[in-house]
Every structure is written in C-alpha cells, then in structure tokens.
Write a protein that holds these residues in place. Sequence first.
Motif, PDB file in Angstrom:
ATOM      1  N   MET A   1      12.630 -53.678   0.239  1.00  0.00           N
ATOM      2  CA  MET A   1      12.452 -54.571  -0.914  1.00  0.00           C
ATOM      3  C   MET A   1      13.791 -55.216  -1.262  1.00  0.00           C
ATOM      4  SD  MET A   1      10.361 -55.838  -3.171  1.00  0.00           S
ATOM      5  CE  MET A   1       8.964 -54.717  -3.157  1.00  0.00           C
ATOM      6  N   SER A   2      13.809 -56.540  -1.321  1.00  0.00           N
ATOM      7  CA  SER A   2      15.043 -57.239  -1.647  1.00  0.00           C
ATOM      8  C   SER A   2      15.288 -57.209  -3.149  1.00  0.00           C
ATOM      9  CB  SER A   2      14.966 -58.697  -1.171  1.00  0.00           C
ATOM     10  OG  SER A   2      13.942 -59.381  -1.846  1.00  0.00           O
ATOM     11  N   LYS A   3      16.552 -57.329  -3.529  1.00  0.00           N
ATOM     12  CA  LYS A   3      16.886 -57.383  -4.934  1.00  0.00           C
ATOM     13  C   LYS A   3      16.568 -58.775  -5.473  1.00  0.00           C
ATOM     14  CE  LYS A   3      21.729 -58.612  -4.037  1.00  0.00           C
ATOM     15  NZ  LYS A   3      23.128 -58.200  -4.196  1.00  0.00           N
ATOM     16  N   PRO A   4      16.296 -58.909  -6.772  1.00  0.00           N
ATOM     17  CA  PRO A   4      16.000 -60.241  -7.322  1.00  0.00           C
ATOM     18  C   PRO A   4      17.227 -61.136  -7.240  1.00  0.00           C
ATOM     19  CG  PRO A   4      16.241 -58.620  -9.069  1.00  0.00           C
ATOM     20  CD  PRO A   4      16.220 -57.854  -7.788  1.00  0.00           C
ATOM     21  N   GLY A   5      17.005 -62.410  -6.968  1.00  0.00           N
ATOM     22  CA  GLY A   5      18.127 -63.327  -6.868  1.00  0.00           C
ATOM     23  C   GLY A   5      17.728 -64.616  -6.191  1.00  0.00           C
ATOM     24  N   LYS A   6      18.708 -65.342  -5.710  1.00  0.00           N
ATOM     25  CA  LYS A   6      18.495 -66.663  -5.124  1.00  0.00           C
ATOM     26  C   LYS A   6      18.229 -66.570  -3.624  1.00  0.00           C
ATOM     27  CE  LYS A   6      21.561 -68.852  -8.511  1.00  0.00           C
ATOM     28  NZ  LYS A   6      22.807 -69.637  -8.713  1.00  0.00           N
ATOM     29  N   LEU A   7      17.622 -67.641  -3.108  1.00  0.00           N
ATOM     30  CA  LEU A   7      17.412 -67.796  -1.674  1.00  0.00           C
ATOM     31  C   LEU A   7      18.441 -68.786  -1.143  1.00  0.00           C
ATOM     32  CD1 LEU A   7      14.671 -66.621  -2.700  1.00  0.00           C
ATOM     33  CD2 LEU A   7      13.540 -68.079  -0.995  1.00  0.00           C
ATOM     34  N   TYR A   8      19.113 -68.415  -0.060  1.00  0.00           N
ATOM     35  CA  TYR A   8      20.106 -69.275   0.565  1.00  0.00           C
ATOM     36  C   TYR A   8      19.671 -69.620   1.987  1.00  0.00           C
ATOM     37  CZ  TYR A   8      23.409 -68.502  -3.244  1.00  0.00           C
ATOM     38  OH  TYR A   8      24.025 -68.481  -4.472  1.00  0.00           O
ATOM     39  N   PHE A   9      19.894 -70.891   2.369  1.00  0.00           N
ATOM     40  CA  PHE A   9      19.491 -71.387   3.680  1.00  0.00           C
ATOM     41  C   PHE A   9      20.689 -72.096   4.330  1.00  0.00           C
ATOM     42  CE2 PHE A   9      16.019 -71.539   0.661  1.00  0.00           C
ATOM     43  CZ  PHE A   9      14.933 -70.991   1.328  1.00  0.00           C
ATOM     44  N   ALA A  10      20.953 -71.785   5.590  1.00  0.00           N
ATOM     45  CA  ALA A  10      22.019 -72.476   6.322  1.00  0.00           C
ATOM     46  C   ALA A  10      21.671 -72.461   7.808  1.00  0.00           C
ATOM     47  CB  ALA A  10      23.371 -71.816   6.078  1.00  0.00           C
ATOM     48  N   SER A  11      22.298 -73.370   8.557  1.00  0.00           N
ATOM     49  CA  SER A  11      21.942 -73.509   9.966  1.00  0.00           C
ATOM     50  C   SER A  11      23.110 -74.089  10.753  1.00  0.00           C
ATOM     51  CB  SER A  11      20.711 -74.419  10.102  1.00  0.00           C
ATOM     52  OG  SER A  11      20.295 -74.531  11.445  1.00  0.00           O
ATOM     53  N   ASP A  12      23.038 -73.913  12.061  1.00  0.00           N
ATOM     54  CA  ASP A  12      23.907 -74.609  13.014  1.00  0.00           C
ATOM     55  C   ASP A  12      25.395 -74.356  12.770  1.00  0.00           C
ATOM     56  OD1 ASP A  12      22.132 -76.650  14.795  1.00  0.00           O
ATOM     57  OD2 ASP A  12      21.229 -76.349  12.815  1.00  0.00           O
ATOM     58  N   PHE A  13      25.779 -73.084  12.883  1.00  0.00           N
ATOM     59  CA  PHE A  13      27.193 -72.710  12.814  1.00  0.00           C
ATOM     60  C   PHE A  13      27.863 -72.945  14.173  1.00  0.00           C
ATOM     61  CE2 PHE A  13      25.349 -69.204   9.934  1.00  0.00           C
ATOM     62  CZ  PHE A  13      25.197 -70.090   8.889  1.00  0.00           C
ATOM     63  N   HIS A  14      27.118 -72.780  15.244  1.00  0.00           N
ATOM     64  CA  HIS A  14      27.609 -72.965  16.617  1.00  0.00           C
ATOM     65  C   HIS A  14      28.903 -72.173  16.857  1.00  0.00           C
ATOM     66  CE1 HIS A  14      24.694 -75.870  18.204  1.00  0.00           C
ATOM     67  NE2 HIS A  14      24.604 -76.303  16.948  1.00  0.00           N
ATOM     68  N   LEU A  15      28.889 -70.913  16.440  1.00  0.00           N
ATOM     69  CA  LEU A  15      30.048 -70.060  16.686  1.00  0.00           C
ATOM     70  C   LEU A  15      30.280 -69.909  18.185  1.00  0.00           C
ATOM     71  CD1 LEU A  15      29.487 -67.291  13.990  1.00  0.00           C
ATOM     72  CD2 LEU A  15      31.185 -69.129  13.953  1.00  0.00           C
ATOM     73  N   GLY A  16      31.536 -70.037  18.568  1.00  0.00           N
ATOM     74  CA  GLY A  16      31.900 -70.020  19.978  1.00  0.00           C
ATOM     75  C   GLY A  16      32.298 -71.381  20.498  1.00  0.00           C
ATOM     76  N   ALA A  17      31.919 -72.442  19.804  1.00  0.00           N
ATOM     77  CA  ALA A  17      32.222 -73.813  20.236  1.00  0.00           C
ATOM     78  C   ALA A  17      33.211 -74.467  19.271  1.00  0.00           C
ATOM     79  CB  ALA A  17      30.937 -74.637  20.286  1.00  0.00           C
ATOM     80  N   PRO A  18      34.045 -75.377  19.766  1.00  0.00           N
ATOM     81  CA  PRO A  18      34.224 -75.706  21.185  1.00  0.00           C
ATOM     82  C   PRO A  18      35.186 -74.763  21.895  1.00  0.00           C
ATOM     83  CG  PRO A  18      35.610 -77.119  19.858  1.00  0.00           C
ATOM     84  CD  PRO A  18      34.834 -76.257  18.887  1.00  0.00           C
ATOM     85  N   GLY A  19      35.874 -73.904  21.138  1.00  0.00           N
ATOM     86  CA  GLY A  19      36.793 -72.932  21.701  1.00  0.00           C
ATOM     87  C   GLY A  19      37.089 -71.848  20.686  1.00  0.00           C
TER      88      GLY A  19
END
Length: 255
Positions: A1-19
């Motif tokens: 069960m998650s604690k009450p609070g906000k929902l966060y959304f993020a995408s496309d970090f592309h960790l590892g690129a370009p170096g």
Amino acid sequence: MSKPGKLYFASDFHLGAPGYAASREREDRLVRWLEMIKVDASEVFLMGDAFDFWFEYNTVVPKGYVRFLGKLAELADSGINIYMFKGNHDMWMFDYFTKEFGATIISNELIIERNGKKFFLHHGDGLGPGDSFYKGLKAFFRSKLCQWLFARLHPNFGVGLANYWSGHSRIANEKKDDPKPGEQEWLIIFCNDLLKTQYYDYLIFGHRHKPLDIQLNEKSRYINLGEWVNYNSYAVFDGEELILKYFENSIVTQV
C-alpha cells in the motif's frame, strides 16, 4: 500500500548516452529530482527509456547507474510505489528491478484511476498510424526467440552491439522531420481514436522527446513528458490537477 501523496511522471532519461560523463551528470540531476519529490510522492511512474540500453542476463546487468537505482530503492523502502515502463531502448527489462526494490514493470499500457481521474499511460512507441517497419521490429525484439538469442551473446559483445544500435537509432530519429502538434501528430491521432470509444482525463506518454500539454476535448488532455537531455521535464498530479513542470531548467518557463 502506497502512502498518500502526489503522482509523478517522467520519461526518457537515456542514461548511458551519449557517454559516461554526460550520463553521470544527468544521473546526478535525476537523483536530486527524486530526492525532491520523495517528500510528497506516493507513486512514481518512469515511463520508458530510463536507460539508453538495458538487458538482463540471468546473472549480469549493465554496469553503472548505482546512484539512480539506489535512490529508487530508497524511495521504495519509504513506501513509494514505483512503476517502470519498457521503452524502445530498454524493452528488455524483466524482473531485476522487481526483485531489488519492488518496482512494477509495465510492458505496454497501464490504465489507472486516481481521485476520480482516469489515466492512460504508455511509453508511446508503436502507437498510431504508420511506421509498420518499427512495429514489426518491436514485435521481433520482444519475442522470446530474440531475447533467447541475444542472451547467448557474451555481455562484452552483446552490450557493445546494443549500444551501437541504440546510438544509431537515436541519431536516425533526430534526423526525422518533427511534425507540428495537431492533426499530424501521430500520438494525437491515436488519442483521438481511443477517445471515440473510451474516456480518459489524461493520456500520458514519453518517447517523442517534446514536452507537450494539449487539450483534446473539453475534458481530456494529451501530455508528453519530454526528456531529460535538454528539458528535465516531468508531470505531477496533486489529486486535483496535472501540471507539466521542469527541474533545474532556467531556459524553459515553468508552467
């Protein structure tokens, strides 16, 4: 069960690129963002391409990203639910993150309802009209046969080959013409078709690398989360409204 609070959304970090250097700088920024949101987050949705490449062998995973993964483990240990979507660059996520910090792995779409609002969530690749070549390629890459064959390669060769492919794919995508948002935006076409038979308040995607917040009709909005190479963009839902925001980015005006 998650604690009450906000929902966060993020995408496309592309960790590892370009170096390594640029990726580490981006990783540190992500860790600062996760540290900021942990005070009021109940659920965190990382909606694909967190890594520029990822493959889980039975006993081996790509090295690096320990600060990012450690921070996710810290959030999970504090009671925050974490969802990790398979993107087109990291579709070979299996059960490693589930075992390590209880993340829920999402292969395609996720439909949720929170506080009376209905969400359609998807990385965004392979949706809408056209691009039949990629859709066929995606089906092959996600097949058990392809995954079995790739697992037979030694990691030194397999990961090197995949990193080359990821870089080539990223460069090819950057050369494509970028259609203006509107009727020609293929994810908007997908959303409008979906809304003919189903209702959603928010349809949220990554993949396109452009932060977008577009009103589709009186009640439904299309949100694209952008990426973290240039924008550091993300969305937050506080229980009443969803807002597209930017982290440590003085160039982009805050919404």
